[in-house]
Design an enzyme around this catalytic site. Sequence first.
Site, PDB file in Angstrom:
ATOM      1  N   ASP A   1      -2.970 -25.537 -18.840  1.00 36.00           N
ATOM      2  CA  ASP A   1      -1.719 -24.855 -18.497  1.00 36.00           C
ATOM      3  C   ASP A   1      -1.702 -24.270 -17.095  1.00 36.00           C
ATOM      4  O   ASP A   1      -0.827 -23.478 -16.765  1.00 36.00           O
ATOM      5  CB  ASP A   1      -1.452 -23.737 -19.509  1.00 36.00           C
ATOM      6  CG  ASP A   1      -2.542 -22.662 -19.500  1.00 36.00           C
ATOM      7  OD1 ASP A   1      -3.657 -22.954 -19.007  1.00 36.00           O
ATOM      8  OD2 ASP A   1      -2.278 -21.554 -19.979  1.00 36.00           O
ATOM      9  N   GLU A   2      -2.640 -24.660 -16.246  1.00 37.58           N
ATOM     10  CA  GLU A   2      -2.717 -24.033 -14.927  1.00 37.58           C
ATOM     11  C   GLU A   2      -3.336 -24.997 -13.932  1.00 37.58           C
ATOM     12  O   GLU A   2      -4.255 -25.747 -14.254  1.00 37.58           O
ATOM     13  CB  GLU A   2      -3.561 -22.758 -15.017  1.00 37.58           C
ATOM     14  CG  GLU A   2      -3.651 -21.971 -13.738  1.00 37.58           C
ATOM     15  CD  GLU A   2      -4.440 -20.681 -13.918  1.00 37.58           C
ATOM     16  OE1 GLU A   2      -4.632 -19.970 -12.917  1.00 37.58           O
ATOM     17  OE2 GLU A   2      -4.871 -20.385 -15.060  1.00 37.58           O
TER      18      GLU A   2
END
Length: 351
Positions: free
Chosen positions: A95-96
Amino acid sequence: MDAFYASVEQRDNPQYRGKALVVGGSPNQRGVVAAASYEARKFGIHSAMPSVTAISRCPELIFVRPRFDVYREVSAKIHEIFRRYTDVVEGVALDEAYLDVTENKKNIPYAYTIARHIKAAIREETLLTATAGVSINKFLAKMASGQNKPNGLTVILPEDAIAFVEGLAIEKFHGIGEVTAAKMHSLGIHTGADLKARSLSELTQHFGKVGHHYYKIARAEDDRTVEPNRVRKSVGAETSFAVNLSDRAVLLHELEQIAQIVQQRLEQNSIRGRTLTLKIKFSDYQQITRSKTLANYTRELDTIITTATELFEAVEKENRSIRLLGIALSNLENAKQAPIIQLPLFEGSGE
């Protein structure tokens, strides 16, 4: 991404929307929170928290088992959006990611514009929101990304970088967790300005090699490059204790919680490992590691717990108290031949 796993579950299950929800293991099965919705965060619930603690803070909390195949699929879509603008993409987790858009495929002159376009595409194509931070280096971009969540976009201009860091509370610095922040407070370091006022020799005296990093980021300096396709050779987690621990049962419980986090990180990226390393830091700051190579690759929780416990029990502790425990798996195998996302070797599970 904003509360990524939890947001995917709320997107796919309308009955979860607006509810306090966590993705993770059951409180009845030594579970650990992998992600918490923003509704759950209002109760002080966060990732890496034991599930039993989470439900004590919010009895109506909804627990959902993780669907890492779905999260990987969504993550791949998001990375495809990134690569419309640049191939210099360094995944930090599903997610990053960091993106270097100094030279970009669309010749857009402003990183802010690119971030705005990417956020809009993610929203349109995945129905999820993302928060972006834009600045001149990785540390500042990371700090900017935490300023206005969810669905935010923050820019730290070069001329504003020093003032931004100086005004930042020390516990807000990326990479400074609760225990390190408490130690800095005891030394009279409460803000970035306080940190900047300390000499390099003073910081290395109190914090060792990482003191060099603290010295630089206090001056808004970070020369790390964005490294596309970087693959870490270990996946792990660690916890520093606010109070030194010596009780065997308590330490073994903490070890189980760390094992849960490691297992989640292996699972989310479809990775298995053969060599398990236990890390122990005693109250006098002596640090040791013990490793064992297994006959087969694994990401099974019971195997990780059993192996880590065996290594822990074999260490001669001589009634010494312990301030940190960590577990890492190395000698990795990518179980599904999917791209391996960079994960830290050891990461403070409570930070």
